[in-house]
Scaffold this motif. Structure first.
Motif, PDB file in Angstrom:
ATOM      1  N   HIS A   1       0.759  -1.205   0.133  1.00 45.74           N
ATOM      2  CA  HIS A   1       0.201  -0.073   0.001  1.00 45.74           C
ATOM      3  C   HIS A   1       0.849   1.361  -0.219  1.00 45.74           C
ATOM      4  N   ALA A   2       0.266   2.341  -0.210  1.00 45.04           N
ATOM      5  CA  ALA A   2       0.859   3.705  -0.411  1.00 45.04           C
ATOM      6  C   ALA A   2       0.818   4.124   0.889  1.00 45.04           C
ATOM      7  N   ARG A   3       1.401   5.162   1.066  1.00 46.31           N
ATOM      8  CA  ARG A   3       1.342   6.096   2.581  1.00 46.31           C
ATOM      9  C   ARG A   3       0.126   6.317   2.957  1.00 46.31           C
TER      10      ARG A   3
ATOM     11  N   PRO B   1       5.294  -1.209   2.192  1.00 44.48           N
ATOM     12  CA  PRO B   1       5.163  -0.146   1.373  1.00 44.48           C
ATOM     13  C   PRO B   1       5.164  -0.459   0.109  1.00 44.48           C
ATOM     14  N   HIS B   2       4.460  -0.022  -0.970  1.00 45.77           N
ATOM     15  CA  HIS B   2       4.325  -0.471  -2.397  1.00 45.77           C
ATOM     16  C   HIS B   2       5.654  -0.358  -3.161  1.00 45.77           C
ATOM     17  N   LEU B   3       6.379   0.531  -2.941  1.00 43.75           N
ATOM     18  CA  LEU B   3       7.649   0.781  -3.746  1.00 43.75           C
ATOM     19  C   LEU B   3       8.681  -0.236  -3.235  1.00 43.75           C
ATOM     20  N   LYS B   4       8.542  -1.170  -2.065  1.00 43.84           N
ATOM     21  CA  LYS B   4       9.052  -2.162  -1.775  1.00 43.84           C
ATOM     22  C   LYS B   4       8.781  -3.495  -2.410  1.00 43.84           C
ATOM     23  N   SER B   5       7.659  -3.518  -2.920  1.00 46.60           N
ATOM     24  CA  SER B   5       7.348  -4.801  -3.540  1.00 46.60           C
ATOM     25  C   SER B   5       8.099  -5.134  -4.740  1.00 46.60           C
TER      26      SER B   5
ATOM     27  N   GLN C   1      14.588  -1.918  -8.937  1.00 47.35           N
ATOM     28  CA  GLN C   1      14.423  -2.355 -10.286  1.00 47.35           C
ATOM     29  C   GLN C   1      13.263  -2.090 -10.968  1.00 47.35           C
ATOM     30  N   ASP C   2      12.893  -1.806 -12.255  1.00 52.49           N
ATOM     31  CA  ASP C   2      11.644  -1.714 -12.824  1.00 52.49           C
ATOM     32  C   ASP C   2      10.898  -2.845 -12.958  1.00 52.49           C
ATOM     33  N   TRP C   3       9.581  -2.823 -13.254  1.00 53.01           N
ATOM     34  CA  TRP C   3       8.865  -3.902 -13.508  1.00 53.01           C
ATOM     35  C   TRP C   3       9.221  -4.763 -14.711  1.00 53.01           C
ATOM     36  N   ILE C   4       9.877  -4.034 -15.661  1.00 51.42           N
ATOM     37  CA  ILE C   4      10.389  -4.661 -16.946  1.00 51.42           C
ATOM     38  C   ILE C   4      11.471  -5.709 -16.538  1.00 51.42           C
ATOM     39  N   ALA C   5      12.512  -5.281 -15.921  1.00 46.70           N
ATOM     40  CA  ALA C   5      13.387  -6.212 -15.318  1.00 46.70           C
ATOM     41  C   ALA C   5      13.104  -7.444 -14.560  1.00 46.70           C
ATOM     42  N   LEU C   6      12.116  -6.898 -13.669  1.00 42.76           N
ATOM     43  CA  LEU C   6      11.545  -8.164 -12.785  1.00 42.76           C
ATOM     44  C   LEU C   6      10.942  -9.030 -13.786  1.00 42.76           C
ATOM     45  N   ASN C   7      10.036  -8.602 -14.811  1.00 42.12           N
ATOM     46  CA  ASN C   7       9.333  -9.641 -15.800  1.00 42.12           C
ATOM     47  C   ASN C   7      10.315 -10.331 -16.622  1.00 42.12           C
TER      48      ASN C   7
END
Length: 464
Positions: free
Chosen positions: A42-44, A85-89, A275-281
């Motif tokens: 979740h966001a803050r 925190p959502h940016l830690k996911s 890492q951005d979602w592209i790298a994770l994907n």
């Protein structure tokens, strides 16, 4: 043994999370047997206040590891929120793995998304269905793509027919993509229906499934479901679709933030994420292709560890059962015709030559054209950016010998729905002979008399 249920919910910034939890608990016959663990990404500004407003109480928290865990009660059920925190996911499979580490030996487990509604008595219904399969399977799993619901028109928009999973296509990286459809003649079904595939948004099994088939935290999103299906099957689990209506799932999720909206290359440049979602994907696609035996050299070195296939059955036996070939990107006619899959077996598979001869190649060609690049001599429509006199579009896919493999014509109304900003963007999904590989496509815009207004040719990327 008791009927305790360990419920797993990975939630990413979802306004439907709390309504889902309330409905899940209220529709249960024995809420005191539910232990719900949510990876709350979740966001803050997305706080615990909504939980209080909806009646959750007895709040307490602890920090046993890297993440704070909030515990609370509602209607007799226990809820535990892993506060992320959502940016830690790092993705939905990472979140599901984090949840599974909290398993404490419950009799059953139910994996869900965070946007559902439920029938009254869903828990008793699932337990009875699962136990009805014990005479034919030591390790059954109930799983499906649930029928849809719309929060903006609920309950009126709910479909009331139980559903199965239908093969749709391979994605660009080789993962199998499915769609839902009605259970054939479900009124006459006396027990769950054998299934070929696994749904991550709805899966009910014995609790030890959590420990034996944990989610690979290095997966991101696509590839999750087909990897679990293959891993479960090769470890001796059998897949079934419920023959009775149990719950509903929200598919559209309009205006809801997704991880790929937040974990962008721009966010990485700002230092908000590692890492951005592209790298994770990309990492997930590599692991999935290694797991399923697709022929890319670099993936031969991928270490899968406990997230590898099992030894009760082979990958080849799963492919014959499911009717798909990962290496050949192939499908059998019985899969396309939605025939009931054969009984699972540990018997030797047929020869490679016979197997190949039974397959059609599944194609997914993305037709993507930049509209400003079209013939500038033809006046453009202000609304769509295509020639004003356009009445239809025809896309034709050809192989390297210029043989047409597939053609599709869109009328003006259908064409307008495929325009995304400055791009005309749609897919051609079809099957054909295994040896016929798409090399290029031709897009033609036609006037009302069928005359070609403009024509463009594009290469098809080499698909795995």
């Amino acid at each position: 043994m008791d009927d305790s249920i360990f419920i797993q919910i990975a939630s990413y910034r979802d306004v439907q999370l709390v309504p889902t939890l309330v409905d899940l608990i209220q529709k249960s016959t024995r809420p005191e047997m539910l232990r719900i663990v949510v990876c709350w990404q979740h966001a803050r500004q997305e706080t615990l206040a909504e939980f209080w407003r909806r009646g959750f109480s007895s709040w307490r928290f602890e920090t046993p590891g890297d993440w704070q865990i909030h515990s609370m009660n509602h209607g007799g059920a226990t809820l535990e929120l892993i506060d992320v925190p959502h940016l830690k996911s790092q993705g939905v499979c990472w979140a599901r793995n984090l949840i599974q580490q909290q398993y404490k030996g419950e009799r059953y487990t139910l994996q869900l998304d965070s946007h559902h509604r439920f029938v009254l008595g869903w828990d008793r219904l699932l337990i009875d269905m699962l136990n009805s399969l014990r005479t034919e399977s030591p390790n059954p799993i109930l799983t499906t793509y649930l029928p849809p619901f719309d929060p903006e028109n609920d309950p009126d928009a709910r479909k009331t027919v139980p559903t199965i999973m239908r093969f749709y296509r391979f994605d660009e990286a080789g993962a199998v993509i499915c769609r839902s459809g009605p259970v054939p003649n479900f009124e006459k079904c006396e027990r769950p229906v054998p299934a070929r595939f696994y749904s991550a948004h709805f899966a009910f099994a014995d609790g030890h499934f959590v420990e034996e088939i944990p989610h690979d935290p290095s997966f991101f999103f696509h590839g999750e479901e087909i990897s679990i299906a293959a891993r479960a099957f090769t470890r001796g689990y059998d897949l079934y679709h419920p023959h009775r209506l149990v719950a509903w799932h929200e598919y559209k999720r309009k205006n809801c933030p997704k991880m790929w909206n937040d974990h962008t290359p721009e966010a990485k440049e700002r230092g908000e994420i590692p890492q951005d979602w592209i790298a994770l994907n990309d990492r997930a696609n590599q692991r999935n292709r290694a797991l399923l035996g697709m022929n890319v050299n670099i993936e031969a070195e991928t270490e899968l560890g406990k997230y590898d296939l099992g030894s009760v059955r082979t990958l080849a036996q799963y492919e014959r059962y499911a009717g798909v070939s990962f290496a050949y990107r192939g499908v059998q006619r019985c899969l396309l015709d939605e025939e009931v899959p054969p009984l699972p077996t540990t018997s030797p598979v047929d020869s490679e030559a016979d197997w190949k001869a039974s397959l059609l190649r599944s194609h997914d060609v993305r037709v993507c054209v930049y509209l400003p690049s079209l013939d500038q001599n033809e006046p453009k429509s202000n609304a769509l950016g295509i020639p004003q006199s356009t009445a239809a579009a025809r896309a034709t896919v050809c192989d390297k010998s210029d043989t047409a493999l597939n053609s599709k014509t869109l009328d003006a109304e259908a064409l307008a729905k495929q325009v995304r900003g400055n791009w005309l963007d749609f897919r051609l999904i079809f099957e054909g002979p295994l040896e016929k590989i798409p090399a290029y496509y031709v897009l033609e815009l036609l006037d009302a008399e069928g005359k070609v207004l403009t024509r463009t040719k594009s290469q098809v990327p080499n698909l795995p």
